[in-house]
Design a protein around this motif. Sequence first.
Motif, PDB file in Angstrom:
ATOM      1  N   ASP A  95      -1.651  -6.154  -9.867  1.00 14.61           N
ATOM      2  CA  ASP A  95      -1.982  -5.046  -9.635  1.00 14.61           C
ATOM      3  C   ASP A  95       0.203  -4.530  -9.597  1.00 14.61           C
ATOM      4  O   ASP A  95      -0.291  -3.352  -9.874  1.00 14.61           O
ATOM      5  CB  ASP A  95      -2.612  -4.611  -8.115  1.00 14.61           C
ATOM      6  N   SER A 154       1.406  -1.408   0.162  1.00 16.59           N
ATOM      7  CA  SER A 154      -0.108  -0.195  -0.212  1.00 16.59           C
ATOM      8  C   SER A 154       1.207   1.680  -0.004  1.00 16.59           C
ATOM      9  O   SER A 154       0.366   2.579  -0.537  1.00 16.59           O
ATOM     10  CB  SER A 154      -0.919   0.126   0.934  1.00 16.59           C
ATOM     11  N   LYS A 213      -4.264 -11.487  -8.062  1.00 17.74           N
ATOM     12  CA  LYS A 213      -4.884 -10.126  -8.339  1.00 17.74           C
ATOM     13  C   LYS A 213      -3.932  -9.132  -8.021  1.00 17.74           C
ATOM     14  O   LYS A 213      -3.472  -8.248  -8.563  1.00 17.74           O
ATOM     15  CB  LYS A 213      -6.307 -10.049  -8.193  1.00 17.74           C
ATOM     16  N   THR A 214      -3.360  -9.094  -6.723  1.00 25.84           N
ATOM     17  CA  THR A 214      -1.972  -8.354  -5.944  1.00 25.84           C
ATOM     18  C   THR A 214      -0.816  -8.441  -6.560  1.00 25.84           C
ATOM     19  O   THR A 214      -0.469  -7.085  -6.979  1.00 25.84           O
ATOM     20  CB  THR A 214      -2.196  -8.766  -4.770  1.00 25.84           C
ATOM     21  N   LYS A 217       3.883 -12.158 -12.762  1.00 21.00           N
ATOM     22  CA  LYS A 217       2.782 -12.780 -13.671  1.00 21.00           C
ATOM     23  C   LYS A 217       2.732 -14.361 -13.889  1.00 21.00           C
ATOM     24  O   LYS A 217       1.530 -14.215 -14.732  1.00 21.00           O
ATOM     25  CB  LYS A 217       2.676 -12.054 -15.239  1.00 21.00           C
ATOM     26  N   ASN A 222       1.311  -3.962 -12.684  1.00 21.44           N
ATOM     27  CA  ASN A 222       1.698  -3.116 -13.517  1.00 21.44           C
ATOM     28  C   ASN A 222       2.119  -1.623 -12.742  1.00 21.44           C
ATOM     29  O   ASN A 222       1.985  -1.044 -13.316  1.00 21.44           O
ATOM     30  CB  ASN A 222      -0.761  -2.476 -13.608  1.00 21.44           C
ATOM     31  N   LEU A 223       1.956  -1.255 -11.552  1.00 24.42           N
ATOM     32  CA  LEU A 223       2.611  -0.202 -11.006  1.00 24.42           C
ATOM     33  C   LEU A 223       3.667   0.059 -11.045  1.00 24.42           C
ATOM     34  O   LEU A 223       4.180   0.906 -11.263  1.00 24.42           O
ATOM     35  CB  LEU A 223       2.114  -0.495  -9.369  1.00 24.42           C
TER      36      LEU A 223
END
Length: 298
Positions: free
Chosen positions: A277, A234, A273-274, A297, A280-281
Amino acid sequence: MKRLLVLFVFITGGICHLSAQDLNARVQILSPQVQNTNKQALTSLQSLIRDFLNGRKWSADNLQSQERIDCSFVINVTEWDGSANFKAEAQIQSSRPVYGTTYNSTVLNISDKDFNFQWSQGQPLDYSDQAYLNNLTSLLAYYAYIIVGMDSDTFSRFSGSPYYVKAQTVVNNAQTAGFTGWKAFESLRNRFWLAENFNNRDYAPVRQVLYTYHRQGLDVMSDNLEKGRKAIFSSLPDLQIIDKQKQGSIINQVFFTAKADEIVNIAGQADPKTRMDLYNLLSSLNPPNIPKYELLKK
């Protein structure tokens, strides 16, 4: 009250009277490209540099020997005239322990391609915070302050500020030096800009991430894996603030050079999913390390 509060009070529950220097520096001088190297001179210089780094007080904290900051300076001499003139590159690393584990987390991992200096055998390594005396001790002091500053930031929010100011003073004193790396116009990613970034409030989010990542993330994971991992994940989007406003800044590069592999390892057991994400970040924030992030991935 940085490392004392985080490591010592947690472990002992008390307050101790401490006395030691600040760095536990390992120094290695290499010269594979230099012919007819005077090995004795380089061995002497290696010992001088190690003693210079380990024998001085760089911070205001009083640390016991086991609390000293682990770091390494690998200096690769690329040219030497056999006298006093050296051209060199250096790889500087530092790490800090993670609470409740035997793991040391890399905090700084930086390459300096302009680690050039003058030194004659038998010459002592003199240094002053008030004036530029020579390039070698200015280089060593600069990185010592950066190391102490970053280490402090990982233990207590923004507590590295006094040491970044000292690093900036080293830069200011070296402005009249005839060596590369100290001036703003020479490069967008040199010693000048690293000190500038750490002292610039616009880059405060990076320093906040340093604290959250280590104190609320890594230091928590031995007791609560998910809580610590969540704090790390986070915190990373905060780096987008810098990426959007200050594209190409050295401070983001320095962070990811030290942390890319570690982040991938921490995310290894996260849900798909984490991981996606994060991919991508991170691929957006740190394109040079995309091959490492590809593992997220899988």
